[in-house]
Motif scaffolding. Structure first.
Motif, PDB file in Angstrom:
ATOM      1  N   CYS A   1       1.479  -0.959   0.433  1.00 52.23           N
ATOM      2  CA  CYS A   1       0.162   0.225  -0.204  1.00 52.23           C
ATOM      3  C   CYS A   1       0.764   1.251  -0.059  1.00 52.23           C
ATOM      4  N   THR A   2       1.147   2.424  -1.105  1.00 48.85           N
ATOM      5  CA  THR A   2       1.551   3.464  -0.800  1.00 48.85           C
ATOM      6  C   THR A   2       0.367   4.736  -0.673  1.00 48.85           C
ATOM      7  N   PHE A   3       1.342   5.635  -0.282  1.00 48.74           N
ATOM      8  CA  PHE A   3       0.366   6.874  -0.110  1.00 48.74           C
ATOM      9  C   PHE A   3       1.402   7.775  -0.994  1.00 48.74           C
ATOM     10  N   SER A   4       0.675   9.298  -1.509  1.00 51.42           N
ATOM     11  CA  SER A   4       1.736  10.252  -1.610  1.00 51.42           C
ATOM     12  C   SER A   4       1.092  10.989  -0.397  1.00 51.42           C
ATOM     13  N   TYR A   5       2.562  12.080  -0.229  1.00 59.15           N
ATOM     14  CA  TYR A   5       2.137  13.833   0.505  1.00 59.15           C
ATOM     15  C   TYR A   5       3.060  14.575   0.103  1.00 59.15           C
ATOM     16  N   GLY A   6       3.504  15.651   1.009  1.00 58.03           N
ATOM     17  CA  GLY A   6       3.637  17.090   0.440  1.00 58.03           C
ATOM     18  C   GLY A   6       3.402  17.938   2.072  1.00 58.03           C
ATOM     19  N   PHE A   7       4.063  19.459   1.822  1.00 57.82           N
ATOM     20  CA  PHE A   7       4.455  19.621   3.028  1.00 57.82           C
ATOM     21  C   PHE A   7       2.637  20.862   2.763  1.00 57.82           C
ATOM     22  N   ARG A   8       2.452  21.174   4.065  1.00 60.92           N
ATOM     23  CA  ARG A   8       1.472  22.319   3.739  1.00 60.92           C
ATOM     24  C   ARG A   8       1.701  23.674   3.281  1.00 60.92           C
ATOM     25  N   PRO A   9       0.851  24.261   2.531  1.00 54.40           N
ATOM     26  CA  PRO A   9       1.464  26.226   3.113  1.00 54.40           C
ATOM     27  C   PRO A   9       2.155  26.627   4.097  1.00 54.40           C
ATOM     28  N   LYS A  10       3.029  27.542   4.264  1.00 45.12           N
ATOM     29  CA  LYS A  10       3.745  28.283   4.975  1.00 45.12           C
ATOM     30  C   LYS A  10       2.701  28.595   5.832  1.00 45.12           C
ATOM     31  N   THR A  11       1.583  29.295   5.339  1.00 45.58           N
ATOM     32  CA  THR A  11       0.785  30.302   6.072  1.00 45.58           C
ATOM     33  C   THR A  11      -0.029  29.739   7.101  1.00 45.58           C
ATOM     34  N   GLN A  12       0.062  28.431   7.007  1.00 40.07           N
ATOM     35  CA  GLN A  12      -0.838  26.767   7.475  1.00 40.07           C
ATOM     36  C   GLN A  12       0.215  26.979   8.803  1.00 40.07           C
ATOM     37  N   VAL A  13       1.244  26.282   8.615  1.00 37.79           N
ATOM     38  CA  VAL A  13       2.229  25.990   8.931  1.00 37.79           C
ATOM     39  C   VAL A  13       3.686  26.104   8.976  1.00 37.79           C
ATOM     40  N   ASP A  14       4.183  27.082  10.076  1.00 36.35           N
ATOM     41  CA  ASP A  14       5.590  27.323   9.850  1.00 36.35           C
ATOM     42  C   ASP A  14       6.221  25.631  10.477  1.00 36.35           C
TER      43      ASP A  14
ATOM     44  N   LEU B   1      13.677   3.884  -5.176  1.00 36.35           N
ATOM     45  CA  LEU B   1      12.983   4.084  -5.995  1.00 36.35           C
ATOM     46  C   LEU B   1      11.523   2.637  -5.910  1.00 36.35           C
ATOM     47  N   ARG B   2      11.565   1.845  -5.292  1.00 33.57           N
ATOM     48  CA  ARG B   2      11.170   0.816  -5.247  1.00 33.57           C
ATOM     49  C   ARG B   2       9.807   1.416  -4.925  1.00 33.57           C
ATOM     50  N   VAL B   3       9.654   1.836  -3.772  1.00 38.56           N
ATOM     51  CA  VAL B   3       8.489   2.207  -3.262  1.00 38.56           C
ATOM     52  C   VAL B   3       7.463   4.240  -4.411  1.00 38.56           C
ATOM     53  N   ILE B   4       9.105   4.480  -4.997  1.00 35.96           N
ATOM     54  CA  ILE B   4       8.378   5.718  -5.685  1.00 35.96           C
ATOM     55  C   ILE B   4       8.173   4.842  -7.302  1.00 35.96           C
ATOM     56  N   GLY B   5       8.325   3.919  -8.125  1.00 37.86           N
ATOM     57  CA  GLY B   5       7.836   3.202  -8.529  1.00 37.86           C
ATOM     58  C   GLY B   5       6.716   2.355  -8.503  1.00 37.86           C
ATOM     59  N   THR B   6       6.298   1.368  -7.523  1.00 33.12           N
ATOM     60  CA  THR B   6       5.682   0.953  -7.136  1.00 33.12           C
ATOM     61  C   THR B   6       4.066   1.895  -6.844  1.00 33.12           C
ATOM     62  N   HIS B   7       4.532   2.568  -6.478  1.00 32.24           N
ATOM     63  CA  HIS B   7       3.306   4.259  -6.239  1.00 32.24           C
ATOM     64  C   HIS B   7       3.375   5.133  -7.661  1.00 32.24           C
ATOM     65  N   ALA B   8       3.581   5.479  -8.331  1.00 35.81           N
ATOM     66  CA  ALA B   8       3.787   5.549  -9.506  1.00 35.81           C
ATOM     67  C   ALA B   8       2.576   4.426 -10.099  1.00 35.81           C
ATOM     68  N   ALA B   9       3.346   3.856 -10.589  1.00 31.66           N
ATOM     69  CA  ALA B   9       2.593   1.921 -11.623  1.00 31.66           C
ATOM     70  C   ALA B   9       1.140   2.324 -10.889  1.00 31.66           C
ATOM     71  N   GLN B  10       0.530   2.174  -8.980  1.00 35.85           N
ATOM     72  CA  GLN B  10      -0.607   2.130  -8.921  1.00 35.85           C
ATOM     73  C   GLN B  10      -1.575   3.153  -9.187  1.00 35.85           C
TER      74      GLN B  10
END
Length: 455
Positions: free
Chosen positions: A287-300, A346-355
């Protein structure tokens, strides 16, 4: 299944009466009859004979390795016949019952496979070789009955083999783009901890776009196979045990992070957890998932040097014991993109991209699917240039994911010639009912893992 396939002459097929018929042909001087340029050293067997040989081989293998397992057989044509363990009297389901969910449910949940394969294997093999080709394809009722019967024991498996379109009873796909029946079958299988796999014999399309709903939601496999290779596909499915059922994954992110392309309203501060219903799982499930940082205006995040993650798994083992496991880990942050890529798996990146690409393709978003895999390929190739040991893995990933990309291109070219433009996402999904190759490519990629993609 009356279409024949060519196999090598030394391939063993236990065809009842075949030796007597061959001897009779030779006795009358009619042997060695061939058309001009026809291959020698081969024989022709029906699709049904290929199925029979594959089933017999697996029954013998299970008898040797897991003699206490129970194996049942159900056949379907213009009626459904529950053969059971081979020693039981066949039970024929026909007429209005094929169209009635309640009747099928009552019958399936009350039926019991009596004997284990050690005691009933020979009788079951005899029944297998007594099967004959006939009639329509009451695939839907047969699938539902199989799920309900297998569901008496969690972590059981159903393997459905067909060479035709479901066209009789519940789940008939004759002239239909979609029916909710297979979604309901999938839900029943998940609740009962049953995995459903489908093997479609190459030749005619079977609307695997609809049937794949069941395999994807239950952790099963779907394949279009050459009849003579059936035994290998059966073995692959049966040798991958279910290690847990009803699995639920809960992923918690730090408040500075947000999920990306995973849930709605991702930017809201209270959306830092993701719940995934994984259902039946094997040792290869990923099972894979993708995440990113919130805008600085929300969280420092200026003083954030390490980000914690937590995953909780809730599942039931085949013995009925329920578990709740928690795993917590942290990852260091960096402002240096090169450093981040250097430490990327790369195995995580590749698996997530394929799924993810397969998910987009399933929805009809072919362009987004292609962009997803191509972006991942560029990133992996960039890292592999400085890590030569990873070049082979990236190459294998590109080859495996390339099948999905080719089918996306084919679908876009096909729709351009047929409608002179671009179909809507829904129309694209409907169009795949006649393109089993595309449906299988999407479904297999959606359920892929690092082992299949990189090995």
């Amino acid at each position: 299944m009356c279409v024949t396939s060519e196999v090598d002459d030394d391939t063993a097929f236990k065809r009842p009466g075949a030796q007597a018929r061959d001897a009779n042909v030779r006795a009358h001087g009619e042997g060695d009859q061939r058309l001009p340029r026809e291959r020698r050293g081969v024989k022709y067997v029906s699709r049904l004979e290929c199925v029979q040989a594959a089933i017999e081989k697996q029954i013998l293998e299970i008898t040797k390795v897991n003699p206490k397992y129970k194996v049942g057989l159900i056949t379907f044509s213009n009626e459904v016949t529950i053969i059971g363990d081979g020693t039981q009297d066949p039970l024929v389901v026909t007429g209005d019952k094929l169209f009635n969910w309640a009747d099928l449910k009552e019958l399936g949940e009350s039926y019991e496979i009596k004997k284990n394969v050690k005691d009933a294997g020979k009788d079951l093999i005899s029944r297998v070789w007594g099967l004959e080709e006939s009639g329509c394809t009451a695939l839907g009722p047969a699938m539902l009955l199989s799920i309900l019967i297998a569901g008496s024991r969690p972590a059981s498996k159903v393997i459905l083999c067909t060479d035709g379109l479901a066209n009789l009873g519940l789940g008939s796909l004759d002239g239909s783009n979609f029916t909710p029946f297979y979604t309901e079958c999938a839900e029943s299988a998940r609740v009962k901890g049953v995995t459903v796999s489908i093997l479609s014999l190459q030749g005619d399309d079977c609307n695997l776009e609809n049937l794949s709903i069941v395999t994807e939601q239950t952790g099963g496999e779907i394949e279009r196979v050459v009849p003579r290779d059936l035994a290998n596909n059966f073995k692959s499915i049966l040798t991958t045990p279910i290690i847990a059922t009803g699995c639920m994954a809960i992923i918690f992110l730090h408040k500075a992070l947000m999920f990306r392309n995973e849930i709605e309203d991702e930017i809201q501060t209270n959306k830092n957890l993701l719940v995934r219903d994984l259902g039946n799982i094997t040792a290869d499930t990923e099972c894979t998932f993708s995440y990113g940082f919130r805008p600085k205006t929300q969280v420092d995040i200026s003083d954030l040097h390490e980000v914690p993650f937590q995953v909780q798994l809730i599942y039931t083992k085949p013995d009925g014991v329920k578990y709740w496991r928690t795993a917590t880990s942290s990852i260091k942050t960096t402002d240096d993109r090169a450093e981040a890529e250097e430490n990327a798996d790369l195995r995580v990146i590749g698996t997530h991209a394929a799924q993810k690409a397969a998910k987009y393709a399933k929805e009809g978003q072919y362009e987004k699917a292609q962009l997803e895999t191509r972006a991942a390929k560029r990133l992996m190739e960039r890292k592999a240039q400085t890590h030569s040991e990873e070049l082979d893995g990236v190459s294998r990933w590109a080859s495996n994911v390339g099948e999905l990309d080719r089918e996306m291109r084919n679908e876009r070219m096909r729709e351009k010639s047929e409608v002179g433009g671009v179909r809507s996402d829904r129309d694209r999904r409907d169009a795949r009912k006649d393109h089993d190759i595309t449906s299988v490519a999407i479904s297999k990629t959606k359920q892929s893992n690092a082992k299949k993609l990189f090995m």
